[in-house]
Design an enzyme around this catalytic site. Structure first.
Site, mmCIF file in Angstrom:
data_model
loop_
_atom_site.group_PDB
_atom_site.id
_atom_site.type_symbol
_atom_site.label_atom_id
_atom_site.label_comp_id
_atom_site.label_asym_id
_atom_site.label_seq_id
_atom_site.Cartn_x
_atom_site.Cartn_y
_atom_site.Cartn_z
ATOM 1 N N ASN A 1 -6.332 0.649 -10.744
ATOM 2 C CA ASN A 1 -5.398 1.501 -11.234
ATOM 3 C C ASN A 1 -5.710 3.049 -11.678
ATOM 4 O O ASN A 1 -5.092 4.023 -11.592
ATOM 5 C CB ASN A 1 -4.417 1.039 -12.280
ATOM 6 N N ALA B 1 0.594 -1.129 0.036
ATOM 7 C CA ALA B 1 -0.174 0.049 -0.168
ATOM 8 C C ALA B 1 1.094 1.202 0.020
ATOM 9 O O ALA B 1 0.580 2.342 0.397
ATOM 10 C CB ALA B 1 -0.797 -0.093 1.285
ATOM 11 N N ALA C 1 -49.968 37.959 8.534
ATOM 12 C CA ALA C 1 -49.059 37.700 7.278
ATOM 13 C C ALA C 1 -48.330 39.061 7.201
ATOM 14 O O ALA C 1 -48.991 40.382 7.472
ATOM 15 C CB ALA C 1 -50.085 37.452 6.109
ATOM 16 N N GLY D 1 2.252 2.620 -2.674
ATOM 17 C CA GLY D 1 2.571 3.348 -4.116
ATOM 18 C C GLY D 1 1.673 4.648 -4.118
ATOM 19 O O GLY D 1 0.621 4.583 -3.193
ATOM 20 N N ARG E 1 -2.007 6.845 -11.682
ATOM 21 C CA ARG E 1 -2.768 6.892 -12.543
ATOM 22 C C ARG E 1 -4.187 7.220 -12.142
ATOM 23 O O ARG E 1 -5.174 7.722 -13.038
ATOM 24 C CB ARG E 1 -2.909 5.394 -13.306
ATOM 25 N N TYR F 1 -28.948 35.865 11.186
ATOM 26 C CA TYR F 1 -27.743 36.476 11.148
ATOM 27 C C TYR F 1 -27.658 37.876 10.938
ATOM 28 O O TYR F 1 -28.388 38.549 10.003
ATOM 29 C CB TYR F 1 -27.065 35.706 9.893
#
Ligand code: UD1
Ligand code: CA
Length: 475
Positions: free
Chosen positions: A239, A15, A433, A17, A21, A397
């Site tokens: 790969n 492991a 509303a 490498g 690619r 916010y």
């Protein structure tokens, strides 16, 4: 009998490498396949074989990241105790990677099982078979091979006219005739020790890649066999991203089939992605285009079409339609969507309805509440049986800090209301509303906050309008 071999067997997992690619900053063995990294698959398989034994993981490229990810992964603790990390300083090739174990293994180890971190789907039974065939045959190396119509990228198994295994030739170094060979190296081997060490010391980087190939040890090992065990699917090496997709597709299919067997209906299963970290209850339907990860979905739900759910718990009898849910808890009998967005740290109790174009963030919504259209609810607690009108916004916010909103039981909020946080709205409040409310509202209060409405009959603006449309026939 198999236990007697436990001290005699060790595993090596390559492991180190980079995975060039893949063209990625992520080390190849850490790529995700349906909720687990590639290397976790290999490790879980090793844990399930009949032969225990230490597991040497050869790490190199981004070694610390790989090591951390493995130690933090959800693999079994017993297996974690068997792991030993070995560092390969430079990635000079697979033979150089295995060579790092020379003089590191206890003397009792007689067989080294070499696995690749990028061949994730290999099964425990194949490894068992390979080991027992190796021990029975009393050879120095057993290589797993398989037949494929797409041998590109794999080392070819070269046999003489009497079919005896001679050597492995890598694709890049193969002649045109050798490239036609359909029997290939799976990248899984059992070596006898110390024969491996003497062969490995002879390997030279005399090939097109200039690497020390583990496959070249076979040139120096006479007593050997290449055995076809397992199938092309389980030996699929990753790969490239195309190959990763093939492996993901295979695993995804398996997960979907498991779900269907456990009582989940899946519409257009080829469009649904569910990972290993997700549980789904019986009689739930998952409709097309859903992605569900790290989540728990209850019984008799209808999820989808086109919904994304991650890190969430969803109760029983819930519908989620065209919606996006991350890190949320949702109770029973809720209806979410179409087109809702439920953001992290949100808890929604039972019998809640969240409708179209509603966004909820870091909020708690108690049972019986309805937020059916076009709202933003953030940093808010809403108690039971509240009705939030269309277009209601919690203004949480102020440009610098986030503030909280609290809404009591049975509150009725009309359409298009702004609640300027921090604000508390008591039980049984009615808000007219179009109101913008910035002061706390005590319980049992009606509140209206609109500018005064002025009506001017036959105003000049109306006259202008009439002139513009003069003579038009709008019947
Ligand atoms: C290798 C085999 C090939 C086989 C194929 C099966 C060699 C030379 N070739 O090719 O015959 O058909 O696997 O999938 O072995 N690694 C290290 N250190 C290094 C180089 C690689 O740890 O210095 C690791 C990689 O991280 C990877 C594994 O070894 O997990 C295999 O290396 P990779 O470069 O992918 O080999 P392949 O070209 O696939
Ligand atoms: Ca490979």
């Amino acid at each position: 009998m198999k236990n007697t071999y436990n001290n005699k067997i060790a595993y090596a997992i390559l492991a180190a490498g980079e995975g060039t690619r893949m063209r990625s900053t992520l080390p190849k063995v850490l790529f995700d396949i349906c909720g687990k990294t590639m290397i976790e698959y290999v490790l879980e398989t090793v844990a399930q074989t009949d032969y225990a034994g230490k597991v040497y993981i050869i790490v190199g490229h981004k070694a610390d990241i790989v090591k951390d990810a493995i130690l933090k992964s959800s693999i079994d603790n017993k297996l974690k105790q068997r792991l030993i990390f070995v560092y390969q300083k430079q990635q000079l090739g697979t033979a150089d990677a295995v060579k790092q174990l020379n003089k590191k293994l206890p003397r009792c180890v007689k067989y080294l099982v070499v696995l690749s971190g990028d061949v994730p789907l290999i099964s425990p039974s194949t490894i068992n078979r390979l080991i027992s065939l190796h021990i029975e045959a009393k050879v120095d190396c057993t290589v797993a091979s398989f037949i494929t119509n797409e041998p590109t990228g794999y080392g070819r198994i070269v046999r003489d006219i009497s079919k005896h295994f001679v050597e492995i030739v890598e694709e890049i170094d193969a002649t045109d005739a050798q490239k036609l060979i359909k029997e290939v190296n799976a990248g899984v081997y059992v070596f006898s020790l110390p024969q491996l060490w003497s062969a490995i010391s002879k390997v030279k980087p005399e090939n097109k890649k200039g690497e020390y190939y583990l496959t070249d040890t076979l040139k120096y090992i006479k007593s050997k066999q290449a055995v076809q065990c397992g199938d092309a699917k389980e030996f699929k090496g990753v790969n490239s991203r195309e190959e990763l997709t093939e492996v993901i597709e295979y695993v995804r299919h398996k997960i979907i089939n498991n779900l269907m067997r456990s009582g989940v209906t899946i519409m257009l299963p080829q469009t649904v992605y569910v990972d290993w970290n997700t549980k789904v209850g019986e009689d739930t339907q998952i409709l097309q285009g859903c992605i569900i990860m790290n989540s728990q979905i209850g019984r008799s739900c209808v999820i989808g079409p086109n919904s994304y759910i991650n890190f969430s718990n969803i109760g029983n009898n819930v519908t989620v339609t065209y919606s996006h849910i991350v890190s949320a808890n949702i109770g029973d009998n809720c209806s979410i969507g179409p087109f809702s967005r439920i953001r992290p740290e949100t808890t929604i109790a039972d019998n809640v309805s969240i409708g179209n174009f509603v966004e909820i963030k870091k909020s708690e919504i108690k049972s019986g509440t309805k937020i059916n259209h076009l709202s933003y609810i953030g940093d808010t607690t809403i108690l039971n049986n509240v009705n939030i009108g269309a277009g209601t916004i919690t203004c949480n916010y102020d440009g610098i800090r986030k503030h909280k909103t609290y809404i009591g039981k049975r509150v009725f909020i009309g359409s298009n209301v702004n609640l300027i946080a921090p604000i508390n709205v008591g039980d049984n409040v009615v808000i007219a509303a179009g109101s913008t409310i910035s002061k706390d509202v005590p319980a049992n209060t009606f509140v209206i906050a609109r500018t005064k409405e002025i009506h001017k009959p036959n105003h000049r603006i109306v006259k202008r309008l009439l002139m513009k449309h003069n003579g038009e026939n709008d019947e």
